[in-house]
Design a protein around this motif. Structure first.
Motif, PDB file in Angstrom:
ATOM      1  N   VAL A  56       0.854  -1.186   0.000  1.00 48.88           N
ATOM      2  CA  VAL A  56       0.000   0.000   0.000  1.00 48.88           C
ATOM      3  C   VAL A  56       0.887   1.232   0.000  1.00 48.88           C
ATOM      4  O   VAL A  56       1.849   1.320   0.756  1.00 48.88           O
ATOM      5  N   LYS A  57       0.552   2.193  -0.865  1.00 50.20           N
ATOM      6  CA  LYS A  57       1.277   3.465  -0.925  1.00 50.20           C
ATOM      7  C   LYS A  57       0.256   4.585  -0.932  1.00 50.20           C
ATOM      8  O   LYS A  57      -0.839   4.428  -1.435  1.00 50.20           O
ATOM      9  N   GLY A  58       0.633   5.714  -0.391  1.00 45.00           N
ATOM     10  CA  GLY A  58      -0.270   6.863  -0.408  1.00 45.00           C
ATOM     11  C   GLY A  58      -0.860   7.104   0.965  1.00 45.00           C
ATOM     12  O   GLY A  58      -0.236   6.823   1.975  1.00 45.00           O
ATOM     13  N   GLY A  59      -2.099   7.602   0.976  1.00 43.17           N
ATOM     14  CA  GLY A  59      -2.781   7.948   2.217  1.00 43.17           C
ATOM     15  C   GLY A  59      -2.967   6.763   3.140  1.00 43.17           C
ATOM     16  O   GLY A  59      -2.752   5.619   2.767  1.00 43.17           O
ATOM     17  N   LYS A  60      -3.374   7.049   4.353  1.00 42.82           N
ATOM     18  CA  LYS A  60      -3.572   5.998   5.356  1.00 42.82           C
ATOM     19  C   LYS A  60      -4.687   5.061   4.915  1.00 42.82           C
ATOM     20  O   LYS A  60      -5.855   5.431   4.895  1.00 42.82           O
ATOM     21  N   ALA A  61      -4.328   3.858   4.571  1.00 47.26           N
ATOM     22  CA  ALA A  61      -5.289   2.866   4.098  1.00 47.26           C
ATOM     23  C   ALA A  61      -5.883   2.104   5.282  1.00 47.26           C
ATOM     24  O   ALA A  61      -5.195   1.846   6.267  1.00 47.26           O
ATOM     25  N   PRO A  62      -7.152   1.731   5.182  1.00 47.05           N
ATOM     26  CA  PRO A  62      -7.747   0.914   6.238  1.00 47.05           C
ATOM     27  C   PRO A  62      -7.140  -0.487   6.230  1.00 47.05           C
ATOM     28  O   PRO A  62      -6.483  -0.891   5.273  1.00 47.05           O
ATOM     29  N   SER A  63      -7.387  -1.204   7.278  1.00 49.00           N
ATOM     30  CA  SER A  63      -6.904  -2.586   7.368  1.00 49.00           C
ATOM     31  C   SER A  63      -7.567  -3.434   6.287  1.00 49.00           C
ATOM     32  O   SER A  63      -8.725  -3.212   5.946  1.00 49.00           O
ATOM     33  N   PRO A  64      -6.845  -4.423   5.755  1.00 49.51           N
ATOM     34  CA  PRO A  64      -7.454  -5.298   4.750  1.00 49.51           C
ATOM     35  C   PRO A  64      -8.479  -6.245   5.378  1.00 49.51           C
ATOM     36  O   PRO A  64      -8.521  -6.422   6.596  1.00 49.51           O
ATOM     37  N   LEU A  65      -9.307  -6.842   4.515  1.00 50.31           N
ATOM     38  CA  LEU A  65     -10.277  -7.840   4.975  1.00 50.31           C
ATOM     39  C   LEU A  65      -9.563  -9.153   5.250  1.00 50.31           C
ATOM     40  O   LEU A  65      -8.706  -9.572   4.483  1.00 50.31           O
ATOM     41  N   ARG A  66      -9.948  -9.813   6.307  1.00 53.20           N
ATOM     42  CA  ARG A  66      -9.468 -11.182   6.532  1.00 53.20           C
ATOM     43  C   ARG A  66     -10.478 -12.165   5.953  1.00 53.20           C
ATOM     44  O   ARG A  66     -10.130 -13.285   5.623  1.00 53.20           O
ATOM     45  N   SER A  67     -11.737 -11.753   5.864  1.00 57.15           N
ATOM     46  CA  SER A  67     -12.792 -12.542   5.220  1.00 57.15           C
ATOM     47  C   SER A  67     -13.842 -11.556   4.728  1.00 57.15           C
ATOM     48  O   SER A  67     -13.836 -10.391   5.105  1.00 57.15           O
ATOM     49  N   PHE A  68     -14.751 -12.023   3.868  1.00 48.92           N
ATOM     50  CA  PHE A  68     -15.798 -11.139   3.373  1.00 48.92           C
ATOM     51  C   PHE A  68     -16.722 -10.676   4.492  1.00 48.92           C
ATOM     52  O   PHE A  68     -17.249  -9.584   4.461  1.00 48.92           O
ATOM     53  N   ARG A  69     -16.924 -11.506   5.500  1.00 49.21           N
ATOM     54  CA  ARG A  69     -17.876 -11.189   6.564  1.00 49.21           C
ATOM     55  C   ARG A  69     -17.281 -10.307   7.664  1.00 49.21           C
ATOM     56  O   ARG A  69     -17.999  -9.807   8.510  1.00 49.21           O
ATOM     57  N   GLU A  70     -15.983 -10.121   7.663  1.00 55.21           N
ATOM     58  CA  GLU A  70     -15.328  -9.316   8.697  1.00 55.21           C
ATOM     59  C   GLU A  70     -14.795  -8.034   8.063  1.00 55.21           C
ATOM     60  O   GLU A  70     -13.924  -8.093   7.213  1.00 55.21           O
ATOM     61  N   THR A  71     -15.329  -6.890   8.456  1.00 53.87           N
ATOM     62  CA  THR A  71     -14.841  -5.620   7.918  1.00 53.87           C
ATOM     63  C   THR A  71     -13.986  -4.914   8.966  1.00 53.87           C
ATOM     64  O   THR A  71     -14.089  -5.189  10.154  1.00 53.87           O
ATOM     65  N   PRO A  77     -20.290  -2.754   7.541  1.00 50.70           N
ATOM     66  CA  PRO A  77     -20.124  -4.098   6.978  1.00 50.70           C
ATOM     67  C   PRO A  77     -20.675  -4.175   5.556  1.00 50.70           C
ATOM     68  O   PRO A  77     -21.479  -3.326   5.146  1.00 50.70           O
ATOM     69  N   ILE A  78     -20.245  -5.179   4.836  1.00 50.44           N
ATOM     70  CA  ILE A  78     -20.781  -5.436   3.496  1.00 50.44           C
ATOM     71  C   ILE A  78     -22.234  -5.876   3.671  1.00 50.44           C
ATOM     72  O   ILE A  78     -22.545  -6.683   4.546  1.00 50.44           O
ATOM     73  N   HIS A  79     -23.125  -5.354   2.839  1.00 50.54           N
ATOM     74  CA  HIS A  79     -24.557  -5.640   2.945  1.00 50.54           C
ATOM     75  C   HIS A  79     -24.802  -7.153   2.865  1.00 50.54           C
ATOM     76  O   HIS A  79     -24.190  -7.847   2.049  1.00 50.54           O
ATOM     77  N   PRO A  80     -25.709  -7.689   3.711  1.00 53.29           N
ATOM     78  CA  PRO A  80     -25.975  -9.139   3.730  1.00 53.29           C
ATOM     79  C   PRO A  80     -26.396  -9.717   2.379  1.00 53.29           C
ATOM     80  O   PRO A  80     -26.006 -10.841   2.041  1.00 53.29           O
ATOM     81  N   HIS A  81     -27.150  -8.979   1.564  1.00 58.53           N
ATOM     82  CA  HIS A  81     -27.547  -9.483   0.242  1.00 58.53           C
ATOM     83  C   HIS A  81     -26.327  -9.634  -0.663  1.00 58.53           C
ATOM     84  O   HIS A  81     -26.230 -10.584  -1.443  1.00 58.53           O
ATOM     85  N   LEU A  82     -25.397  -8.690  -0.541  1.00 56.56           N
ATOM     86  CA  LEU A  82     -24.168  -8.760  -1.328  1.00 56.56           C
ATOM     87  C   LEU A  82     -23.303  -9.929  -0.859  1.00 56.56           C
ATOM     88  O   LEU A  82     -22.737 -10.664  -1.677  1.00 56.56           O
ATOM     89  N   LEU A  83     -23.234 -10.132   0.459  1.00 57.28           N
ATOM     90  CA  LEU A  83     -22.482 -11.274   0.989  1.00 57.28           C
ATOM     91  C   LEU A  83     -23.060 -12.591   0.491  1.00 57.28           C
ATOM     92  O   LEU A  83     -22.319 -13.497   0.119  1.00 57.28           O
ATOM     93  N   ASP A  84     -24.396 -12.704   0.473  1.00 55.20           N
ATOM     94  CA  ASP A  84     -25.034 -13.918  -0.043  1.00 55.20           C
ATOM     95  C   ASP A  84     -24.671 -14.149  -1.504  1.00 55.20           C
ATOM     96  O   ASP A  84     -24.377 -15.271  -1.912  1.00 55.20           O
ATOM     97  N   LEU A 107     -15.165   1.030   0.603  1.00 57.11           N
ATOM     98  CA  LEU A 107     -16.182   1.299   1.615  1.00 57.11           C
ATOM     99  C   LEU A 107     -15.998   2.674   2.260  1.00 57.11           C
ATOM    100  O   LEU A 107     -16.934   3.235   2.820  1.00 57.11           O
ATOM    101  N   GLN A 108     -14.787   3.218   2.171  1.00 58.08           N
ATOM    102  CA  GLN A 108     -14.534   4.576   2.652  1.00 58.08           C
ATOM    103  C   GLN A 108     -14.825   5.620   1.578  1.00 58.08           C
ATOM    104  O   GLN A 108     -14.644   6.800   1.794  1.00 58.08           O
ATOM    105  N   ARG A 109     -15.247   5.136   0.404  1.00 61.77           N
ATOM    106  CA  ARG A 109     -15.544   6.010  -0.749  1.00 61.77           C
ATOM    107  C   ARG A 109     -14.307   6.812  -1.158  1.00 61.77           C
ATOM    108  O   ARG A 109     -14.385   7.987  -1.508  1.00 61.77           O
ATOM    109  N   ARG A 110     -13.158   6.152  -1.116  1.00 62.00           N
ATOM    110  CA  ARG A 110     -11.898   6.776  -1.503  1.00 62.00           C
ATOM    111  C   ARG A 110     -11.486   6.280  -2.874  1.00 62.00           C
ATOM    112  O   ARG A 110     -11.855   5.190  -3.300  1.00 62.00           O
ATOM    113  N   ASP A 111     -10.670   7.089  -3.551  1.00 65.81           N
ATOM    114  CA  ASP A 111     -10.112   6.690  -4.839  1.00 65.81           C
ATOM    115  C   ASP A 111      -8.981   5.701  -4.593  1.00 65.81           C
ATOM    116  O   ASP A 111      -8.299   5.755  -3.578  1.00 65.81           O
ATOM    117  N   LEU A 112      -8.791   4.798  -5.564  1.00 63.71           N
ATOM    118  CA  LEU A 112      -7.669   3.868  -5.472  1.00 63.71           C
ATOM    119  C   LEU A 112      -7.262   3.403  -6.842  1.00 63.71           C
ATOM    120  O   LEU A 112      -8.045   3.468  -7.792  1.00 63.71           O
TER     121      LEU A 112
END
Length: 117
Positions: A56-71, A77-84, A107-112
């Motif tokens: 990761v380079k640039g601004g302070k990035a959030p922590s990565p996902l360890r799984s889809f269900r853990e944000t 969190p990721i919407h339950p319909h999207l997770l399904d 999810l932070q609505r940031r550019d990447l």
């Protein structure tokens, strides 16, 4: 904005020069994958990113996902319909390295800019 890269062709535990068979590497990999989010340290996240060859380079990035269900802490969190759809329709079990880092940034609505090899 944040830029990052990932290599899906990992060598064992990741990281150049590391022996993937060393017992301390295995226990560290398991620890950062299962440790409660609120107990994860900056070092734990660095190790987790190294395990998946995420840079990761640039601004302070959030922590990565360890799984889809853990944000990441502080993110919605990721919407339950999207997770399904991800798990049942697309049949994805775990996020790819680039998804692990790109989804929390999105999810932070940031550019990447993301690059996967």
């Amino acid at each position: 904005g944040v830029g990052f890269g990932s290599r899906d062709n990992r060598r064992g535990g990741g990281g150049a020069g590391r022996d993937p068979l060393r017992s301390d590497d295995v226990s560290t990999i398991q620890t950062v994958a299962t440790k409660p989010l609120e107990k994860m340290t900056a070092r734990d996240w660095r190790i987790f990113r190294e395990n998946y060859d995420i840079t990761v380079k640039g601004g302070k990035a959030p922590s990565p996902l360890r799984s889809f269900r853990e944000t990441s802490l502080g993110l919605d969190p990721i919407h339950p319909h999207l997770l399904d759809a991800i798990e049942k329709t697309l049949k994805y079990k775990q996020p790819s390295p680039i998804q692990r880092q790109a989804i929390p940034i999105g999810l932070q609505r940031r550019d990447l800019i993301g690059i996967a090899e």
